[in-house]
Design a protein around this motif. Structure first.
Motif, mmCIF file in Angstrom:
data_model
loop_
_atom_site.group_PDB
_atom_site.id
_atom_site.type_symbol
_atom_site.label_atom_id
_atom_site.label_comp_id
_atom_site.label_asym_id
_atom_site.label_seq_id
_atom_site.Cartn_x
_atom_site.Cartn_y
_atom_site.Cartn_z
ATOM 1 N N CYS A 15 0.837 -1.209 0.000
ATOM 2 C CA CYS A 15 0.000 0.000 0.000
ATOM 3 C C CYS A 15 0.867 1.252 0.000
ATOM 4 O O CYS A 15 0.605 2.195 -0.734
ATOM 5 C CB CYS A 15 -0.924 0.019 1.213
ATOM 6 S SG CYS A 15 -2.325 -1.085 1.062
ATOM 7 N N LEU A 18 2.246 1.960 -3.397
ATOM 8 C CA LEU A 18 1.250 2.554 -4.287
ATOM 9 C C LEU A 18 0.991 4.022 -3.934
ATOM 10 O O LEU A 18 0.833 4.864 -4.817
ATOM 11 C CB LEU A 18 -0.061 1.774 -4.225
ATOM 12 C CG LEU A 18 -0.084 0.448 -4.972
ATOM 13 C CD1 LEU A 18 -1.345 -0.330 -4.634
ATOM 14 C CD2 LEU A 18 0.007 0.676 -6.465
ATOM 15 N N ILE A 19 0.959 4.308 -2.644
ATOM 16 C CA ILE A 19 0.757 5.685 -2.199
ATOM 17 C C ILE A 19 1.921 6.552 -2.668
ATOM 18 O O ILE A 19 1.722 7.649 -3.188
ATOM 19 C CB ILE A 19 0.595 5.742 -0.660
ATOM 20 C CG1 ILE A 19 -0.713 5.069 -0.245
ATOM 21 C CG2 ILE A 19 0.651 7.181 -0.160
ATOM 22 C CD1 ILE A 19 -0.836 4.794 1.243
ATOM 23 N N ALA A 22 1.665 7.151 -6.455
ATOM 24 C CA ALA A 22 0.633 8.150 -6.762
ATOM 25 C C ALA A 22 1.144 9.546 -6.442
ATOM 26 O O ALA A 22 0.912 10.491 -7.208
ATOM 27 C CB ALA A 22 -0.638 7.850 -5.972
ATOM 28 N N TRP A 44 -5.141 11.381 -5.557
ATOM 29 C CA TRP A 44 -6.290 10.704 -4.955
ATOM 30 C C TRP A 44 -7.042 9.894 -6.008
ATOM 31 O O TRP A 44 -7.452 8.754 -5.753
ATOM 32 C CB TRP A 44 -7.212 11.737 -4.311
ATOM 33 C CG TRP A 44 -8.008 11.160 -3.200
ATOM 34 C CD1 TRP A 44 -9.314 10.811 -3.226
ATOM 35 C CD2 TRP A 44 -7.531 10.860 -1.887
ATOM 36 N NE1 TRP A 44 -9.688 10.306 -2.005
ATOM 37 C CE2 TRP A 44 -8.609 10.334 -1.165
ATOM 38 C CE3 TRP A 44 -6.304 10.991 -1.257
ATOM 39 C CZ2 TRP A 44 -8.496 9.930 0.157
ATOM 40 C CZ3 TRP A 44 -6.191 10.599 0.058
ATOM 41 C CH2 TRP A 44 -7.278 10.070 0.749
ATOM 42 N N LEU A 47 -5.134 6.747 -6.746
ATOM 43 C CA LEU A 47 -5.211 5.748 -5.678
ATOM 44 C C LEU A 47 -6.593 5.128 -5.521
ATOM 45 O O LEU A 47 -6.729 3.913 -5.398
ATOM 46 C CB LEU A 47 -4.840 6.380 -4.329
ATOM 47 C CG LEU A 47 -3.397 6.404 -3.937
ATOM 48 C CD1 LEU A 47 -3.237 7.084 -2.593
ATOM 49 C CD2 LEU A 47 -2.804 5.024 -3.898
ATOM 50 N N ALA A 82 -4.137 9.045 3.228
ATOM 51 C CA ALA A 82 -4.436 7.901 2.365
ATOM 52 C C ALA A 82 -4.614 6.627 3.190
ATOM 53 O O ALA A 82 -5.573 5.875 2.983
ATOM 54 C CB ALA A 82 -3.336 7.720 1.328
#
Length: 186
Positions: A15, A18-19, A22, A44, A47, A82
């Motif tokens: 996670c 991925l954050i 992004a 945002w 994600l 997030a």
């Protein structure tokens, strides 16, 4: 969508990757170390698959003590928001999955028959009148149907009650330990 699986470190790391991706892809700053409001919306969208509302974003900026029109968000601030929203979505998705598993005929609402069938499978020892009382409690508008919204509200209320009870038990335990510590340290 991605989820934290039982607070498993590897799923949290996925996670966070991925954050980070992004964040970097959306940042218009030279060093890729901050997001302005437009960058934040893009990150945002990347994600979560939807654009964060202006009001939610303004509220977050205010919470951080920042000016929505001038200031930027750091990676740490973006990551915190997030992760909090990912955890919240996990709970909502779990509730939705639970509702769907009880909605045998896929009507989008639960009937007393659906609830009775579920109880017969999961807890056959529960008396019929308890099931009826439970259904009446869930059916807020007395139309013989429990919508997903009714179900969600009831489950969140139960969840809050359990958390309150656990906090109370911990406080009582702490007071007990605090009281007994006087004997050891006096």
């Amino acid at each position: 969508m991605f989820h934290f699986i039982d607070d498993e470190p590897s799923s949290k790391e996925e996670c966070k990757k991925l954050i980070r991706k992004a964040f970097v892809l959306s940042s218009s700053s030279k060093n890729k170390d901050s997001l302005n409001k437009t960058d934040f919306k893009c990150a945002w969208l990347y994600l979560f698959g939807y654009k964060i509302s202006k009001y939610e974003l303004q509220e977050y900026f205010e919470k951080l003590g920042k000016d929505y029109y001038k200031d930027v968000i750091s990676y740490g601030e973006f990551e915190t928001k997030a992760i909090a929203d990912i955890k919240r979505l996990d709970v909502v998705e779990e509730l939705r999955s639970c509702f769907i598993s009880v909605d045998f005929s896929c009507k989008g609402f639960l009937t007393i028959e659906d609830l009775t069938k579920q109880f017969q499978i999961v807890a056959p020892h529960i008396p019929k009148n308890t099931i009826m009382d439970t259904f009446r409690e869930l059916d807020r508008d007395d139309d013989g149907r429990v919508s997903y919204k009714d179900f969600e509200l009831a489950m969140q209320y139960i969840d809050d009650r359990i958390i309150e009870q656990r906090n109370k038990e911990l406080e009582e335990k702490y007071v007990f330990l605090k009281d007994t510590s006087k004997f050891f340290y006096s």
